[in-house]
Design a protein around this motif. Structure first.
Motif, PDB file in Angstrom:
ATOM      1  N   TYR A  17      17.826  32.248   5.660  1.00 38.12           N
ATOM      2  CA  TYR A  17      18.021  30.689   5.290  1.00 38.12           C
ATOM      3  C   TYR A  17      17.862  30.459   3.657  1.00 38.12           C
ATOM      4  CZ  TYR A  17      17.509  28.505  10.061  1.00 38.12           C
ATOM      5  OH  TYR A  17      16.810  28.930  11.557  1.00 38.12           O
ATOM      6  N   GLY A  18      17.875  31.477   3.270  1.00 35.95           N
ATOM      7  CA  GLY A  18      18.110  30.931   1.621  1.00 35.95           C
ATOM      8  C   GLY A  18      19.659  30.990   1.291  1.00 35.95           C
ATOM      9  N   ILE A  19      20.407  32.444   2.318  1.00 38.56           N
ATOM     10  CA  ILE A  19      22.501  31.951   1.940  1.00 38.56           C
ATOM     11  C   ILE A  19      22.090  31.066   2.408  1.00 38.56           C
ATOM     12  CG2 ILE A  19      23.737  33.299   2.859  1.00 38.56           C
ATOM     13  CD1 ILE A  19      21.819  35.812   3.523  1.00 38.56           C
ATOM     14  N   VAL A  20      22.171  30.056   3.285  1.00 38.14           N
ATOM     15  CA  VAL A  20      22.812  28.874   3.834  1.00 38.14           C
ATOM     16  C   VAL A  20      22.401  27.927   3.114  1.00 38.14           C
ATOM     17  CG1 VAL A  20      22.522  27.205   5.955  1.00 38.14           C
ATOM     18  CG2 VAL A  20      22.789  29.829   6.517  1.00 38.14           C
ATOM     19  N   PHE A  21      21.009  27.538   3.148  1.00 37.15           N
ATOM     20  CA  PHE A  21      19.952  26.617   1.919  1.00 37.15           C
ATOM     21  C   PHE A  21      20.361  26.482   0.443  1.00 37.15           C
ATOM     22  CE2 PHE A  21      19.053  26.057   6.538  1.00 37.15           C
ATOM     23  CZ  PHE A  21      19.240  24.627   6.780  1.00 37.15           C
ATOM     24  N   MET A  22      20.362  28.106   0.359  1.00 36.65           N
ATOM     25  CA  MET A  22      20.361  28.013  -1.345  1.00 36.65           C
ATOM     26  C   MET A  22      21.808  28.665  -1.873  1.00 36.65           C
ATOM     27  SD  MET A  22      16.150  29.836  -1.801  1.00 36.65           S
ATOM     28  CE  MET A  22      16.823  30.170  -2.700  1.00 36.65           C
ATOM     29  N   TYR A  23      22.411  29.912  -1.950  1.00 30.04           N
ATOM     30  CA  TYR A  23      23.177  31.130  -2.122  1.00 30.04           C
ATOM     31  C   TYR A  23      24.317  30.015  -1.795  1.00 30.04           C
ATOM     32  CZ  TYR A  23      26.801  34.153  -3.361  1.00 30.04           C
ATOM     33  OH  TYR A  23      27.683  34.913  -3.488  1.00 30.04           O
ATOM     34  N   ALA A  24      24.668  29.511  -0.490  1.00 30.38           N
ATOM     35  CA  ALA A  24      26.320  28.895  -0.282  1.00 30.38           C
ATOM     36  C   ALA A  24      26.515  27.601  -0.663  1.00 30.38           C
ATOM     37  CB  ALA A  24      26.402  28.789   0.625  1.00 30.38           C
ATOM     38  N   PRO A  25      25.778  27.040  -0.926  1.00 31.83           N
ATOM     39  CA  PRO A  25      25.200  25.954  -1.802  1.00 31.83           C
ATOM     40  C   PRO A  25      25.656  26.160  -3.282  1.00 31.83           C
ATOM     41  CG  PRO A  25      23.551  25.728  -0.109  1.00 31.83           C
ATOM     42  CD  PRO A  25      24.183  26.940  -0.016  1.00 31.83           C
ATOM     43  N   PHE A  26      24.487  26.718  -3.940  1.00 35.80           N
ATOM     44  CA  PHE A  26      24.934  26.344  -5.229  1.00 35.80           C
ATOM     45  C   PHE A  26      26.251  27.189  -5.871  1.00 35.80           C
ATOM     46  CE2 PHE A  26      24.625  29.459  -9.075  1.00 35.80           C
ATOM     47  CZ  PHE A  26      23.962  28.624  -9.809  1.00 35.80           C
ATOM     48  N   MET A  27      27.005  28.405  -4.611  1.00 39.60           N
ATOM     49  CA  MET A  27      28.227  28.715  -5.118  1.00 39.60           C
ATOM     50  C   MET A  27      29.401  27.934  -4.849  1.00 39.60           C
ATOM     51  SD  MET A  27      27.068  31.933  -6.512  1.00 39.60           S
ATOM     52  CE  MET A  27      29.539  32.242  -6.167  1.00 39.60           C
ATOM     53  N   SER A  28      29.298  26.884  -4.195  1.00 42.93           N
ATOM     54  CA  SER A  28      29.887  25.971  -3.624  1.00 42.93           C
ATOM     55  C   SER A  28      30.231  24.987  -4.586  1.00 42.93           C
ATOM     56  CB  SER A  28      29.291  24.961  -2.482  1.00 42.93           C
ATOM     57  OG  SER A  28      30.003  25.762  -1.402  1.00 42.93           O
ATOM     58  N   PHE A  29      28.801  24.616  -4.843  1.00 42.37           N
ATOM     59  CA  PHE A  29      28.722  23.396  -6.751  1.00 42.37           C
ATOM     60  C   PHE A  29      29.329  24.387  -7.346  1.00 42.37           C
ATOM     61  CE2 PHE A  29      25.932  23.837 -10.722  1.00 42.37           C
ATOM     62  CZ  PHE A  29      26.194  22.370 -10.715  1.00 42.37           C
ATOM     63  N   ARG A  30      29.404  25.729  -8.100  1.00 40.58           N
ATOM     64  CA  ARG A  30      30.233  26.318  -8.595  1.00 40.58           C
ATOM     65  C   ARG A  30      31.756  26.812  -8.326  1.00 40.58           C
ATOM     66  NH1 ARG A  30      28.283  29.418 -12.431  1.00 40.58           N
ATOM     67  NH2 ARG A  30      29.925  31.184 -12.059  1.00 40.58           N
ATOM     68  N   ALA A  31      31.939  26.731  -7.074  1.00 42.48           N
ATOM     69  CA  ALA A  31      33.639  26.443  -7.053  1.00 42.48           C
ATOM     70  C   ALA A  31      33.671  25.025  -7.173  1.00 42.48           C
ATOM     71  CB  ALA A  31      33.167  26.875  -6.235  1.00 42.48           C
ATOM     72  N   LEU A  32      33.085  24.308  -7.169  1.00 37.04           N
ATOM     73  CA  LEU A  32      33.951  22.712  -7.829  1.00 37.04           C
ATOM     74  C   LEU A  32      34.145  22.250  -9.130  1.00 37.04           C
ATOM     75  CD1 LEU A  32      32.029  20.180  -5.155  1.00 37.04           C
ATOM     76  CD2 LEU A  32      34.269  21.541  -4.644  1.00 37.04           C
ATOM     77  N   ASN A  33      33.401  22.844  -9.999  1.00 35.27           N
ATOM     78  CA  ASN A  33      33.304  22.971 -11.386  1.00 35.27           C
ATOM     79  C   ASN A  33      34.021  24.517 -12.579  1.00 35.27           C
ATOM     80  OD1 ASN A  33      31.318  20.321 -11.957  1.00 35.27           O
ATOM     81  ND2 ASN A  33      29.960  21.848 -10.595  1.00 35.27           N
ATOM     82  N   THR A  34      34.193  24.549 -11.376  1.00 30.33           N
ATOM     83  CA  THR A  34      35.286  25.601 -12.777  1.00 30.33           C
ATOM     84  C   THR A  34      36.941  25.694 -11.875  1.00 30.33           C
ATOM     85  OG1 THR A  34      35.606  27.311 -10.518  1.00 30.33           O
ATOM     86  CG2 THR A  34      33.971  27.889 -12.306  1.00 30.33           C
ATOM     87  N   PRO A  35      37.920  25.624 -12.810  1.00 33.08           N
ATOM     88  CA  PRO A  35      39.470  25.876 -12.932  1.00 33.08           C
ATOM     89  C   PRO A  35      39.618  25.973 -11.703  1.00 33.08           C
ATOM     90  CG  PRO A  35      39.011  26.602 -14.959  1.00 33.08           C
ATOM     91  CD  PRO A  35      37.526  26.089 -14.278  1.00 33.08           C
ATOM     92  N   ARG A  36      39.311  27.819 -11.748  1.00 34.95           N
ATOM     93  CA  ARG A  36      40.032  27.892 -10.501  1.00 34.95           C
ATOM     94  C   ARG A  36      39.745  27.441  -9.071  1.00 34.95           C
ATOM     95  NH1 ARG A  36      36.357  32.745  -9.914  1.00 34.95           N
ATOM     96  NH2 ARG A  36      37.140  32.990  -7.802  1.00 34.95           N
ATOM     97  N   GLY A  37      41.204  27.631  -7.972  1.00 34.77           N
ATOM     98  CA  GLY A  37      41.213  26.158  -6.783  1.00 34.77           C
ATOM     99  C   GLY A  37      41.026  27.167  -5.818  1.00 34.77           C
TER     100      GLY A  37
END
Length: 157
Positions: A17-37
């Motif tokens: 649950y830590g992975i699915v509800f904290m890590y993955a959403p946070f990394m998705s957030f970071r991915a959306l806010n970086t210029p790399r596609g």
């Protein structure tokens, strides 16, 4: 359920649950806010595959199949780690993309455009009928799964 499985549940449950509800959403957030596609595609692929798995898991829970599988939570934990370490793109490329392409090919261009531009209108056009069909299918699956579970229980005794 044995002592080992209980112990592993205590470890894997919170980690999953830590992975699915904290890590993955946070990394998705970071991915959306970086210029790399490329990182956006990685995380979007993870969420598509994980969502498909969750949909399948819901059917398994309705039919109680998951209760018959020992160490289910631990396997789900390992599967999630596999998805995070590149497995999501493998599953997407080999199974989900061909599946969704076959569905997409059956939808008219007009409906695809409506689906992309006005989701509410698309749901109003198809929602009730689609919901009724899905409900019927789930009822059929639940009945068949219940029969199979009863067969398995009889074989065990």
């Amino acid at each position: 359920m044995g002592a080992l499985e209980n112990f592993l549940d205590v470890l894997c449950g919170p980690a999953l649950y830590g992975i699915v509800f904290m890590y993955a959403p946070f990394m998705s957030f970071r991915a959306l806010n970086t210029p790399r596609g490329d990182d956006e595609k990685q995380w979007l692929t993870f969420w598509v595959v994980f969502s498909a798995f969750q949909a399948a898991e819901t059917l398994m829970e309705v039919s109680r199949i998951s209760t018959l599988v020992p160490y289910y939570l631990q396997m789900k934990f390992l599967f999630t780690i596999f998805l995070l370490s590149g497995g999501a793109s493998k599953i997407y490329d080999t199974a989900l993309a061909p599946f969704f392409l076959s569905i997409e090919s059956k939808i008219s261009e007009e409906d695809l455009k409506l689906m992309e531009e006005d989701q509410v209108a698309f749901i109003k056009k198809y929602g009730a009928r689609t919901f009724e069909k899905a409900t019927e299918k789930i009822g059929d699956l639940k009945g068949k799964a219940g029969e199979k579970i009863e067969e398995l229980k009889k074989k065990e005794t």
